[in-house]
Design a protein around this motif. Structure first.
Motif, PDB file in Angstrom:
ATOM      1  N   GLY A  21       0.819  -1.205   0.000  1.00  0.00           N
ATOM      2  CA  GLY A  21       0.000   0.000   0.000  1.00  0.00           C
ATOM      3  C   GLY A  21       0.855   1.257   0.000  1.00  0.00           C
ATOM      4  O   GLY A  21       0.545   2.235  -0.701  1.00  0.00           O
ATOM      5  N   GLN A  22       1.918   1.258   0.777  1.00  0.00           N
ATOM      6  CA  GLN A  22       2.829   2.395   0.789  1.00  0.00           C
ATOM      7  C   GLN A  22       3.502   2.579  -0.562  1.00  0.00           C
ATOM      8  O   GLN A  22       3.678   3.705  -1.035  1.00  0.00           O
ATOM      9  N   LEU A  23       3.871   1.473  -1.184  1.00  0.00           N
ATOM     10  CA  LEU A  23       4.535   1.561  -2.477  1.00  0.00           C
ATOM     11  C   LEU A  23       3.573   2.033  -3.564  1.00  0.00           C
ATOM     12  O   LEU A  23       3.955   2.827  -4.431  1.00  0.00           O
ATOM     13  N   GLU A  24       2.332   1.565  -3.511  1.00  0.00           N
ATOM     14  CA  GLU A  24       1.342   2.062  -4.472  1.00  0.00           C
ATOM     15  C   GLU A  24       1.182   3.574  -4.336  1.00  0.00           C
ATOM     16  O   GLU A  24       1.160   4.312  -5.329  1.00  0.00           O
ATOM     17  N   ASN A  25       1.091   4.054  -3.087  1.00  0.00           N
ATOM     18  CA  ASN A  25       0.935   5.489  -2.857  1.00  0.00           C
ATOM     19  C   ASN A  25       2.186   6.259  -3.266  1.00  0.00           C
ATOM     20  O   ASN A  25       2.103   7.386  -3.770  1.00  0.00           O
ATOM     21  N   THR A  26       3.354   5.641  -3.080  1.00  0.00           N
ATOM     22  CA  THR A  26       4.606   6.287  -3.480  1.00  0.00           C
ATOM     23  C   THR A  26       4.629   6.562  -4.979  1.00  0.00           C
ATOM     24  O   THR A  26       4.968   7.672  -5.424  1.00  0.00           O
ATOM     25  N   TYR A  27       4.244   5.563  -5.773  1.00  0.00           N
ATOM     26  CA  TYR A  27       4.276   5.739  -7.224  1.00  0.00           C
ATOM     27  C   TYR A  27       3.102   6.582  -7.718  1.00  0.00           C
ATOM     28  O   TYR A  27       3.212   7.234  -8.765  1.00  0.00           O
ATOM     29  N   LEU A  28       1.994   6.584  -6.977  1.00  0.00           N
ATOM     30  CA  LEU A  28       0.899   7.504  -7.303  1.00  0.00           C
ATOM     31  C   LEU A  28       1.372   8.946  -7.174  1.00  0.00           C
ATOM     32  O   LEU A  28       1.124   9.783  -8.054  1.00  0.00           O
ATOM     33  N   LYS A  29       2.091   9.243  -6.077  1.00  0.00           N
ATOM     34  CA  LYS A  29       2.596  10.603  -5.879  1.00  0.00           C
ATOM     35  C   LYS A  29       3.665  10.944  -6.908  1.00  0.00           C
ATOM     36  O   LYS A  29       3.731  12.090  -7.380  1.00  0.00           O
ATOM     37  N   ALA A  30       4.505   9.967  -7.240  1.00  0.00           N
ATOM     38  CA  ALA A  30       5.518  10.217  -8.265  1.00  0.00           C
ATOM     39  C   ALA A  30       4.864  10.486  -9.615  1.00  0.00           C
ATOM     40  O   ALA A  30       5.292  11.379 -10.364  1.00  0.00           O
ATOM     41  N   LYS A  31       3.820   9.731  -9.946  1.00  0.00           N
ATOM     42  CA  LYS A  31       3.095   9.948 -11.204  1.00  0.00           C
ATOM     43  C   LYS A  31       2.486  11.352 -11.234  1.00  0.00           C
ATOM     44  O   LYS A  31       2.594  12.070 -12.246  1.00  0.00           O
TER      45      LYS A  31
ATOM     46  N   THR B 132       5.652  13.115 -19.440  1.00  0.00           N
ATOM     47  CA  THR B 132       4.698  12.050 -19.708  1.00  0.00           C
ATOM     48  C   THR B 132       5.329  10.667 -19.646  1.00  0.00           C
ATOM     49  O   THR B 132       4.674   9.697 -19.265  1.00  0.00           O
ATOM     50  N   GLN B 133       6.602  10.556 -20.032  1.00  0.00           N
ATOM     51  CA  GLN B 133       7.259   9.252 -19.979  1.00  0.00           C
ATOM     52  C   GLN B 133       7.378   8.768 -18.538  1.00  0.00           C
ATOM     53  O   GLN B 133       7.053   7.615 -18.229  1.00  0.00           O
ATOM     54  N   ALA B 134       7.847   9.635 -17.648  1.00  0.00           N
ATOM     55  CA  ALA B 134       7.963   9.257 -16.243  1.00  0.00           C
ATOM     56  C   ALA B 134       6.591   8.958 -15.657  1.00  0.00           C
ATOM     57  O   ALA B 134       6.425   8.001 -14.889  1.00  0.00           O
ATOM     58  N   ALA B 135       5.588   9.758 -16.004  1.00  0.00           N
ATOM     59  CA  ALA B 135       4.241   9.536 -15.490  1.00  0.00           C
ATOM     60  C   ALA B 135       3.713   8.167 -15.902  1.00  0.00           C
ATOM     61  O   ALA B 135       3.089   7.453 -15.104  1.00  0.00           O
ATOM     62  N   ALA B 136       3.977   7.776 -17.155  1.00  0.00           N
ATOM     63  CA  ALA B 136       3.517   6.470 -17.640  1.00  0.00           C
ATOM     64  C   ALA B 136       4.197   5.332 -16.883  1.00  0.00           C
ATOM     65  O   ALA B 136       3.549   4.355 -16.488  1.00  0.00           O
ATOM     66  N   GLU B 137       5.491   5.449 -16.666  1.00  0.00           N
ATOM     67  CA  GLU B 137       6.216   4.377 -15.984  1.00  0.00           C
ATOM     68  C   GLU B 137       5.815   4.280 -14.519  1.00  0.00           C
ATOM     69  O   GLU B 137       5.681   3.174 -13.969  1.00  0.00           O
ATOM     70  N   PHE B 138       5.617   5.416 -13.866  1.00  0.00           N
ATOM     71  CA  PHE B 138       5.199   5.388 -12.463  1.00  0.00           C
ATOM     72  C   PHE B 138       3.771   4.863 -12.327  1.00  0.00           C
ATOM     73  O   PHE B 138       3.432   4.216 -11.333  1.00  0.00           O
TER      74      PHE B 138
END
Length: 340
Positions: free
Chosen positions: A182-192, A201-207
């Protein structure tokens, strides 16, 4: 030199503060406010705490000497903070910035020893490594970190080499407590979200792909843990839907996966037609492949060859339904990838 315990708890420094080359054995700047620039250049900090402080005009810790840990939890840096060419007396130094608000700055590395910046729960702006280290992300502990103006584009090469992973580069910190899915999902949500804010857009897609991957891991954990049949069924369905979206299209980010999956569907149904219809269409073995292609691109089989066997027609309709879905998915992912 401050040889004993020194306390500036809750102090407000209105003018510029210069602690250049100062030596502190134990110093406490908790809840202190620096209204002007604070300079700790070449200062030797024994045990130092700046928790819940405020640096309104930034701070300089250039060539400062840090012990094994320095505390800046929940500190606000309204202007850039500079950790240029830090030094440490320990093998690993942890600069604890958990929950802090960092508008920007320089997070450098020591020539001897390792300096790790703990950004768990922090908000970070425009940061830079200062010495252009290729392994800079290996020195950042990122977990539930909010990115507000952080330039991912400058570090694409590092992120590609790390398969766009942000969270597992600092074993010195993560060994204490492994992050949850759950923490990791939220981490990549914030990074996106942070990447979207700067139109990367490239980083957003990968995150986004990482975010969905850790969501799937949560479904798997729920499936194993749930005792209720209904909840287990729901978790199994969510896991399956998530996995299929990954396999078929890379969560809408990989048109090549749609092509590969479509090819696999056509080949599989070619084999099924060969089993269900021994006589074969079009007078040869390649006819099964042609029949599969025709079925894939149309919902209702007809025209090329008369098919009266109900099982063959059923297979054709199933493939036609799957084909229509995959064609639509390919158009979506291709449009999305071009836009990105």
């Amino acid at each position: 030199m401050f040889p004993g315990d020194t306390a500036f708890f809750g102090v407000t420094f209105a003018d510029r503060v210069d602690f250049i080359q100062s030596q502190f054995k134990v110093v406490n700047f908790r809840e202190s406010t620096f209204e002007s620039r604070a300079r700790f250049k070449e200062a030797r900090l024994g045990h130092a705490e700046f928790h819940a402080g405020t640096f309104e005009d930034g701070a300089e810790f250039e060539a400062a000497i840090f012990p094994g840990s320095v505390g800046f939890r929940y500190t606000s840096f309204d202007a850039p903070v500079r950790f240029r060419k830090p030094r440490t007396s320990a093998e690993t130094c942890r600069i604890d910035l958990r929950g802090s608000d960092i508008s920007g700055g320089t997070f450098g590395q020591a020539s001897k020893g390792t300096v790790v910046y703990d950004l768990q729960g922090a908000t970070v702006g425009d940061l830079e490594p200062g010495d252009h280290r290729e392994d800079w992300f290996d020195r950042l502990h990122i977990l539930n970190t909010t990115f507000d103006g952080f330039d991912f584009g400058s570090y694409h090469d590092q992120l590609v080499a790390a398969n766009w992973r942000l969270h597992d580069h600092t074993p010195e910190i993560e060994s204490r407590e492994a992050p949850t899915n759950g923490q990791l999902e939220n981490t990549y949500l914030k990074a996106k979200n942070g990447a979207n804010e700067i139109d990367d857009t490239q980083a957003a897609a990968e995150f986004f792909r990482k975010e969905m991957l850790y969501r799937r891991y949560q479904y798997a954990k729920q499936l194993r843990a749930e005792r209720s049949l209904w909840n287990r069924t729901a978790a199994a369905w969510q896991w399956t839907a998530n996995a299929m979206l990954d396999v078929t299209s890379g969560y809408g980010e990989r048109p090549s996966r749609v092509i590969a999956f479509s090819t696999a569907v056509i080949v599989i149904f070619t084999g099924l037609f060969a089993i269900a219809w021994p006589v074969g269409p079009y007078g040869g073995g390649v006819g099964y492949l042609l029949l599969s292609l025709e079925s894939f691109i149309t919902l209702v089989l007809g025209g090329g060859v008369a098919v009266e066997d109900p099982l063959v027609r059923l297979l054709a309709q199933v493939e036609g339904f799957i084909g229509a879905f995959l064609i639509a998915l390919f158009v979506f992912t291709l449009t999305r990838s071009i836009h990105r």
